[in-house]
Design an enzyme around this catalytic site. Structure first.
Site, mmCIF file in Angstrom:
data_model
loop_
_atom_site.group_PDB
_atom_site.id
_atom_site.type_symbol
_atom_site.label_atom_id
_atom_site.label_comp_id
_atom_site.label_asym_id
_atom_site.label_seq_id
_atom_site.Cartn_x
_atom_site.Cartn_y
_atom_site.Cartn_z
ATOM 1 N N HIS A 37 -5.133 -3.308 -2.832
ATOM 2 C CA HIS A 37 -4.814 -2.243 -3.725
ATOM 3 C C HIS A 37 -4.764 -3.171 -5.133
ATOM 4 O O HIS A 37 -4.262 -2.317 -6.180
ATOM 5 C CB HIS A 37 -3.451 -1.547 -3.478
ATOM 6 C CG HIS A 37 -3.494 -1.011 -2.127
ATOM 7 N ND1 HIS A 37 -3.803 0.468 -2.321
ATOM 8 C CD2 HIS A 37 -3.281 -1.222 -1.041
ATOM 9 C CE1 HIS A 37 -3.763 0.641 -1.086
ATOM 10 N NE2 HIS A 37 -3.569 -0.142 -0.249
ATOM 11 N N SER A 90 0.682 -1.239 -0.099
ATOM 12 C CA SER A 90 0.012 0.001 0.132
ATOM 13 C C SER A 90 0.821 1.168 0.136
ATOM 14 O O SER A 90 0.529 2.403 -0.606
ATOM 15 C CB SER A 90 -1.005 -0.047 1.146
ATOM 16 O OG SER A 90 -0.343 -0.048 2.448
ATOM 17 N N LYS A 95 -11.709 0.319 -2.325
ATOM 18 C CA LYS A 95 -10.559 1.224 -2.983
ATOM 19 C C LYS A 95 -10.976 1.445 -4.501
ATOM 20 O O LYS A 95 -11.997 1.911 -4.699
ATOM 21 C CB LYS A 95 -9.338 0.525 -2.470
ATOM 22 C CG LYS A 95 -9.046 0.951 -1.365
ATOM 23 C CD LYS A 95 -7.737 0.206 -0.950
ATOM 24 C CE LYS A 95 -7.449 0.726 0.575
ATOM 25 N NZ LYS A 95 -6.779 0.000 1.436
#
Ligand SMILES: *Cc1c(COP(=O)(O)O)cnc(C)c1O
Length: 391
Positions: free
Chosen positions: A213, A185, A244
């Protein structure tokens, strides 16, 4: 309200002052309107390089539409924890859709990616077990280790040889679990998943990979780095987030039906927390549909990220091991990260400074996170500004 003269939390004032002294006092900055690449903050329009909304879906009208419909038809709140009455058709549909998307037997949705990690890790390992964790793993994985009461062994970042030695030395545990992020990250570098899968097999360990991610962003179908490196079938426990690239909120674990059944029974962050709000589930489902139908979003993002990394290297920036859409610029001490970030902000560019405790003191960063929604003009503005700041 006026507190009594005896103030038992007065110590905080001095602790906060001490943080400020070290450039480590962090403050919220509230933006107006939706989270997107053009961000309104304190009445100013900024170009936002500090968001994990990698596909530009958080403000997509299709997600808003799905949410609105679900709110009308299924209500705004889940009302209870899942094992009581908090698991509705919105949850079941999303879990089925996630399993289908991930190509796994089953999936389970948590209230956040953070909760998915703490719940799953502590449910997979306990007293008498051992967890092997990459040194740069996310706070939620660290907390999962602590909650598990298992013996925790931290291996140097990405260092498979060191991990192999630790695994050789550490026999005698009941069960063993290796945990890693896929795309890290902060550094944007990639875990050596093929080698980790081989180690897990050789030493008969469980392997958990957190794709927070990478979900929606990498891999031919956007499933993540496990897909891109063709190790999905060798990773029995995969964690992801809906918050995300999927532009919604919540987290998930996917894998076999037994894994999901075990978590439903044993993951405390699942059992003792209210189910996700149905509109949030609906938005995530809509996002999965977009990921499936619009591969150009992730393909363009990968090309833009590679070009940006190349430009930054030419300018002399150290981008650590970044090989993704997360591109850190090594700044050094927190003070330098702050002053670089402030200089960019003056030019309307929001690039957050990352300081301890997120990173070690002398490795403070500027963290650029690139989104599909950034235009080449926006990226050009950023590189022009960074060229002036490079030393
Ligand atoms: C953000 C993040 C999480 C937490 O996900 P949320 O849905 O934001 O709670 C978990 N793992 C990693 C690696 C992350 O970066």
């Amino acid at each position: 309200m006026k507190y009594s003269p005896h103030d038992p939390i007065a110590w905080m004032t001095s602790e906060l002052a001490a943080l400020a002294e070290q450039d480590l006092h962090r403050q919220l900055r509230t933006h107006e309107g939706p989270q997107q690449v053009r961000l309104q903050q304190a009445g100013r329009e900024l170009i936002n390089f500090g968001s994990n909304d990698y596909l530009g879906l958080a403000a997509d009208p299709r997600l808003a539409e799905a949410m609105t419909r679900a709110a009308r038809e299924e209500g705004c709140g889940a009302g209870a924890s899942p094992l009581l009455t908090g698991h509705g058709t919105a949850h079941r549909r999303l879990e089925q859709r996630l399993a289908e998307f991930e190509g796994t037997e089953a999936a389970l949705v948590f209230s956040s990616g953070f909760a998915a990690n703490t719940g799953a890790i502590a449910a997979l390992a306990g007293e008498g077990d051992a967890i092997y964790s990459d040194q740069k793993n996310h706070a939620s994985m660290i907390d999962g280790c602590r909650l598990s009461r298992a013996a925790v062994h931290i291996y140097p970042h990405l260092d498979v040889a060191a991990l192999a030695e630790m695994l050789t030395a550490g026999a005698g545990y009941r069960r063993r679990l290796i945990i890693t992020e896929s795309i890290f990250s902060m550094d944007g570098d990639l875990a050596p998943l093929v080698e980790l899968a081989a180690l897990a097999e050789r030493f008969d360990c469980m392997l958990l990979v957190d794709e927070a991610h990478a979900t929606g962003v990498v891999g031919p179908r956007g499933r993540g780095l496990c897909e891109a490196l063709e190790v999905e079938h060798r990773v029995p426990i995969r964690v992801g987030t809906l918050s995300k690239a999927l532009g919604s909120s919540g987290g998930f674990v996917c894998g076999s039906q037994s894994l999901v059944d075990w978590l439903v029974n044993r993951a405390r962050s699942y059992v003792f927390s209210t189910g996700l709000a149905p509109p949030v589930c609906a938005a995530a489902e809509a996002a999965l549909e977009i990921v499936a139908r619009e591969p150009h979003r992730r393909e363009q993002l990968a090309r833009a990220a590679a070009a940006l990394r190349a430009t930054l290297h030419e300018q002399g920036w150290q981008t650590l091991g970044s090989a993704s859409h997360i591109i850190p610029l090594l700044a050094g001490e927190p003070e330098r990260a702050l002053s670089l970030s402030a200089a960019l902000l003056e030019q309307g560019l929001l690039v957050p400074a990352i300081r301890p405790p997120s990173v070690p003191q002398s490795q403070s960063l500027l963290r650029i996170s690139l989104s599909h929604a950034h235009t080449s003009e926006m990226v050009g503005q950023l590189t022009a500004a960074l060229a002036r700041l490079a030393t």
